[in-house]
Every structure is written in C-alpha cells, then in structure tokens.
Design a protein around this motif. Structure first.
Motif, PDB file in Angstrom:
ATOM      1  N   TRP A  75      13.352  13.574   3.411  1.00  0.00           N
ATOM      2  CA  TRP A  75      13.663  12.738   2.781  1.00  0.00           C
ATOM      3  C   TRP A  75      12.339  11.208   3.729  1.00  0.00           C
ATOM      4  N   GLU A 121      11.459  11.906  -3.990  1.00  0.00           N
ATOM      5  CA  GLU A 121      12.404  10.787  -4.282  1.00  0.00           C
ATOM      6  C   GLU A 121      14.480  10.886  -3.212  1.00  0.00           C
ATOM      7  N   ASN A 122      15.140  10.392  -4.018  1.00  0.00           N
ATOM      8  CA  ASN A 122      16.338   9.852  -3.294  1.00  0.00           C
ATOM      9  C   ASN A 122      17.025  11.318  -3.293  1.00  0.00           C
ATOM     10  N   TYR A 174      19.991  12.219  -3.206  1.00  0.00           N
ATOM     11  CA  TYR A 174      21.032  12.107  -3.704  1.00  0.00           C
ATOM     12  C   TYR A 174      20.786  11.908  -5.425  1.00  0.00           C
ATOM     13  N   ARG A 220      16.275  10.880   6.179  1.00  0.00           N
ATOM     14  CA  ARG A 220      15.824   9.832   6.324  1.00  0.00           C
ATOM     15  C   ARG A 220      14.639  10.161   7.155  1.00  0.00           C
ATOM     16  N   ASP A 267      13.697   6.140  -7.247  1.00  0.00           N
ATOM     17  CA  ASP A 267      14.302   5.383  -6.029  1.00  0.00           C
ATOM     18  C   ASP A 267      13.839   4.143  -5.938  1.00  0.00           C
ATOM     19  N   GLU A 268      12.613   3.908  -6.339  1.00  0.00           N
ATOM     20  CA  GLU A 268      11.824   2.892  -4.871  1.00  0.00           C
ATOM     21  C   GLU A 268      12.389   1.992  -6.316  1.00  0.00           C
ATOM     22  N   ASP A 309      16.019   0.175  -5.899  1.00  0.00           N
ATOM     23  CA  ASP A 309      15.124  -0.463  -4.845  1.00  0.00           C
ATOM     24  C   ASP A 309      14.027  -1.815  -5.024  1.00  0.00           C
TER      25      ASP A 309
END
Length: 587
Positions: free
Chosen positions: A75, A163-164, A166, A181, A273-274, A277
């Motif tokens: 990831w 992409e994350n 999770y 990661r 995800d970004e 964040d």
C-alpha cells in the motif's frame, strides 16, 4: 523442442521462428517503453527507498530472499515502488508468478488462474503467486472469490494499491494478508534515480550527451513530490525534446524542466484515504492554533480539487466544537464563508475560505460546548424523568391552568437584571452541571456570572412547596439587603398568561421564599443569597450590587452595573451585537 509458457501458465510447443520473432518484438517494446519502465530496479540491491521495508535485515527483505513471502498487500502512493517490488519478487521466487490488473481482469480471469494453479500444483508441485495490481478496484464479489484459495494455500497474493486497504479491501482479505505501507520517496531517492537514468547507457539516457542544470534537476525532484515515475518521465521528455547545440550537448535548463513538469500531481482522491488524512490535518492544525499549517492544508486540498463545500461544512462543525463560546463570532465567520462559497465559487472562494480558516486558527479555543451537549445527551439516555416540571409546561390552551400548567413560573423580565433564580431542570436532575465554561476568551467572562446565578451551592436549587409536598417549581433564594421578613416581589407590569399566575411573591403567597434560617431577601429582586455568604453579584441591572463592593449599591442604572469593556474575568462584556448569544437569554 523448447516449450514456452503463455500468460495463463500452460505450456505449448514453440518453433525457433516463433522464438526469434517473439524476442525481437519484446526487445523493440523494451526500447520503446517509457524511461520509468526501462529503469525499473531488477534486484533488491538496485531498489531505491523504502529502507524500513527492504533495508538489510528487514522483514520484507528477509521474506523475499528466503522465498517465504505468503500473502501481502503493498500500500503506497503512485511511484513509490509497489509494482517494482512485485517484479523483483517474480525474479527471485521459485513459484509461478501470475500477474493480473484489477482494472481489466474479472472473476473469469481469476477462475482461469485458479484452475491453472491447481493443475500446476498437481503436475509440477509448484505453488503460484498471484500479483493483482490496483487490487482495490475489485468489488466485494471479486475479492471474495479469492478468499478460499488463499485460505487453502493454493495461491499466494501480492496486492498493490494506492488506497487504504483497511477501507478499500474486504476485511476477510485484509485478515489473510500482511500489509506493508510504502512511503513517498524522499528528494534524495528521486535525485539518485534521475542521476542513474542519465548515466545508464543500456536502459537510460546515457547514450545522449546531456547536461542538466542543478536548478533544473532540483525542480524536477521537488515537483515530482516523491513519485519516481513522474520524475523519470519528465526527465525523458526534457531530454528528447531538447535539440543538441553546436557541441552536440543537450542542455536542460530550468525553463525546460518547468515546461516538462508543469504542475505537481498530488496523490489525492476526494473520496479516498487521502481526503480524510488531509481533512484531519486541516482540523488538527486549526485546533492547535497554527495558522500557517492550517492555510497550507486548505490550499493543498483546494489545489487537488477538493469540493470547497465539503471543507466549509467541516469548518462549521469545528467553529462550534473547538472554538465555541470562547469566541461566538467564529461560527458566524464560518457560516459567512459557507455563504460565500455558494455565491462565489472557485477559484475566488479560496479567499473567504482562507479568512475563515485563519480566524478559527487564531481564535481562543474551548470544547465546553460539545462536552455540554454530550453530557446532556448521556443524561437523556441514562436518566428517566417523570416529565417537564409543571411550572414550565405550556399554558397556552384552554384548561391548562386547571391542570396546574405554568403555575409558579416567574417571568425573568419582570425582575431587575432580567433574572430570577428558579428551577428549570427536572427533579431527577437537580444539581446536574452540563456546561462548564472554560477560562478562554468571551467564555472566560461568562464563568463567574454563571456561577453566581447557580447560587452558593453551585446549582439552581429548589425550595419546598407545602402545597405540593415537594420541591417548588419556582424556587427563589433570599436577597442580601432588606432583612429577614421581606419578600421578593417583581415590579408591576404586563401579565401575559404564559408567565403564570404566581410571579408575584408576598405575604401569604405559597410561592414566596421562606425567610427561615436567618436568610435575607432583597426587594430589588436581583441576586439573592443567605446573609453572611459573601459579596453580592451584579447581573447588569439598575441598583444591583457589584462584585467586590461589600454590599454597596452601584449607582447610575444599567451602564453603572455593566462590566467594564476591558473584559475582566467574571464579567459580561459591556456591549454585544444582536447576533451574539447572551448568557442570560431565555431558551
């Protein structure tokens, strides 16, 4: 006769002629591939960056070298080395390596790979490593189709995603794979890769005579933002489009570099995800009172194409949650920014947005508002009550009075200072304190006033009502000045039916406070407290007593009793605009 594996993994005879043309086509495709593709590291020793994963002695490196990898998900942002790592694994593993791209491959392709893997394991005894690039593009059904084969060990997965996982991958898939990661490459890493490409004669640009100005190289490094692919392809474009001079040298100047990589491509997905964040960084910077960081994260989100309405919605919440009554204007500024965003639109909307962000970042902070509503919410969930106290119930319909609705209610505007102490909470929650003002900004000036209104016990107490055999609906404490036998009586005035018939208190009035216990009452009807409890408290009314005067009356009416404009702790501001909430307002 030689046998060649086609992409599905099965073998078929191949002729020397086929092999000759195939090799020529592959060589031609290799030479025509972009520089970033040609310069992919082939071994772990060539790999640049991600030392925390593939540095000497690190877990991922040991697993690759020992060919004991298992299922993993790589990831990281674009250009950080996910696909390169997968290809290095393909070169080192003894297992069959099967690549798929989730953008173009579906369940049918997966079934074919699984069937061939089952046949390969039965005939050759070889395991299969399945590399799925952009694995987050597979939907739930496609990801679920892979699960039983990972569970049985028929195939091992190497997934690559920006992409994350999770969020982007189903939980059963995440639980069956180890997640690594990858971080964006540092400027030093990108610089090393560019210089390697300039020197490599076999795969890079070493066959050309190229001179790159230091400023041009640094521009490519800086704008690439840790994306090796972007930097290498921009360098190739600069070299191939710059004609050689009289000496045969291609000179890459800063202006050429700027044309080759005009704008930084941010790794930012407004729904991924970004997004979360960046929004978290913005709000935490505002909460931490750092205006520089706050306006930077705002600019970064807007630059990447974030919807400004999404940002301003968060600012509205933050204004109430983290600034609150420490600066009541914060919510007004955020609401004004929301209106501006709707009326103006981008790019001009960035200006009122920046104003709101900077205002919130520099405002005093308090989370007392959210703590108050959360505490009250918890009380609603956990504490049952018998209903609204009778004196607070609606008395605007026929027959309400006969039910006792509104009886005992004291209309605060009939009292000096527009305040009279009485019960507002239900009996079951008497004494509860939900709002605890901080000492910050405007809220700090409210704290002393609120405490004074809560009374000597720190809460709004209730007296005894003999007629009800319990707590009265309109308790009022005795005042400080007029002796033990005086009753508190509001001034005469308009008596609207919603004020209740028992606002006045006099001899024989069952709602009048008791003078027992040596308590003193004030005919002014302002602050009331038992005798000997300390200084009187001003509530901004004519004739009210001012803190620290030892019981002396303040002269001159409202202005004299009003707190100083300097905003000393424990006092209300001298003036408010119409939109500012008053500490003494009736809800």
């Amino acid at each position: 006769m030689a046998r060649r594996k086609h992409p599905g993994g099965s073998a078929h005879p191949e002729t020397p002629r086929d092999d000759l043309f195939t090799r020529a086509a592959e060589e031609r495709a290799r030479r025509q591939a972009p520089l970033a593709e040609r310069m992919r590291p082939r071994t772990l020793d060539e790999f640049v960056g991600q030392e925390h994963l593939v540095g000497p002695g690190r877990l991922l490196r040991r697993a690759i070298e020992a060919d004991r990898l298992g299922s993993i998900i790589l990831w990281g942002p674009p250009g950080s080395g996910k696909t390169t790592l997968a290809r290095i694994i393909a070169r080192t593993t003894r297992a069959h390596f099967e690549p798929l791209n989730a953008v173009t491959a579906g369940v049918a392709d997966l079934r074919r790979v699984i069937e061939e893997a089952r046949e390969r394991q039965a005939v050759e005894g070889r395991s299969t490593v399945l590399f799925v690039d952009e694995v987050h593009r597979w939907n739930r059904a496609q990801q679920d189709a892979l699960l039983p084969h990972l569970e049985s060990g028929l195939v091992s997965l190497i997934g690559a995603t920006t992409e994350n996982p999770y969020f982007a991958c189903v939980p059963p898939l995440v639980s069956r794979a180890r997640i690594f990661r990858l971080e964006p490459l540092s400027d030093d890493h990108v610089r090393r890769l560019l210089r390697r490409a300039l020197e490599d004669r076999e795969r890079g640009l070493g066959m050309y005579r190229v001179e790159v100005e230091p400023a041009a190289l640094e521009h490519l490094v800086r704008v690439a933002g840790g994306d090796a692919r972007t930097a290498l392809n921009a360098l190739e474009l600069a070299v191939l489009t710059t004609p050689p001079d009289a000496d045969g040298v291609r000179r890459i100047t800063l202006s050429v570099a700027e044309e080759s990589i005009q704008r930084r491509a941010l790794a930012y997905d407004p729904t991924g995800d970004e997004h979360y964040d960046h929004m978290s960084a913005l709000i935490k910077s505002i909460r931490g009172s750092d205006p520089d960081a706050a306006v930077y994260w705002l600019a970064r989100m807007l630059y990447a194409g974030e919807d400004p309405r999404t940002i301003v919605r968060r600012l509205l919440v933050h204004a109430a949650e983290d600034v609150g009554l420490a600066d009541p204007r914060a919510l007004q500024v955020a609401a004004a920014a929301a209106t501006a965003v709707e009326q103006v639109g981008m790019p001009e909307a960035r200006i009122p947005l920046a104003e709101a962000v900077l205002y919130l970042a520099t405002a005093p902070k308090s989370n007392a508002v959210i703590k108050a509503i959360d505490a009250a919410w918890k009380a609603v969930e956990e504490q049952a009550i018998r209903g609204v106290p009778r004196h607070l119930r609606d008395a605007h319909y026929r027959g309400a009075r006969t039910l006792g609705h509104g009886q005992g209610y004291r209309y605060p505007h009939d009292y000096p200072g527009h305040f009279v102490r009485q019960q507002y909470l239900p009996d079951e929650l008497l004494g509860a304190r939900f709002y605890e003002p901080s000492d910050q900004g405007y809220e700090g000036r409210l704290a002393a006033v609120i405490e004074a209104r809560r009374g000597p016990t720190g809460r709004f107490p209730a007296a005894r009502d003999p007629a009800r055999g319990g707590r009265t609906a309109a308790p009022e404490e005795p005042g400080p000045a007029d002796g033990p036998s005086a009753a508190v009586a509001p001034p005469s005035g308009d008596r609207r039916r919603d004020r209740g018939p028992s606002r006045g208190a006099g001899a024989g009035d069952p709602e009048a406070p008791s003078a027992a216990g040596g308590a003193e009452t004030s005919s002014r009807g302002g602050d009331a407290r038992p005798s000997g409890t300390g200084e009187a408290v001003a509530f901004g009314a004519a004739g009210a007593e001012v803190p620290g005067t030892g019981g002396a009356e303040a002269a001159g009416g409202r202005d004299a009793a009003a707190p100083p404009a300097t905003g000393a702790a424990g006092t209300l501001p001298a003036a408010r605009d119409a939109g500012t909430a008053s500490a003494a307002r009736e809800e």
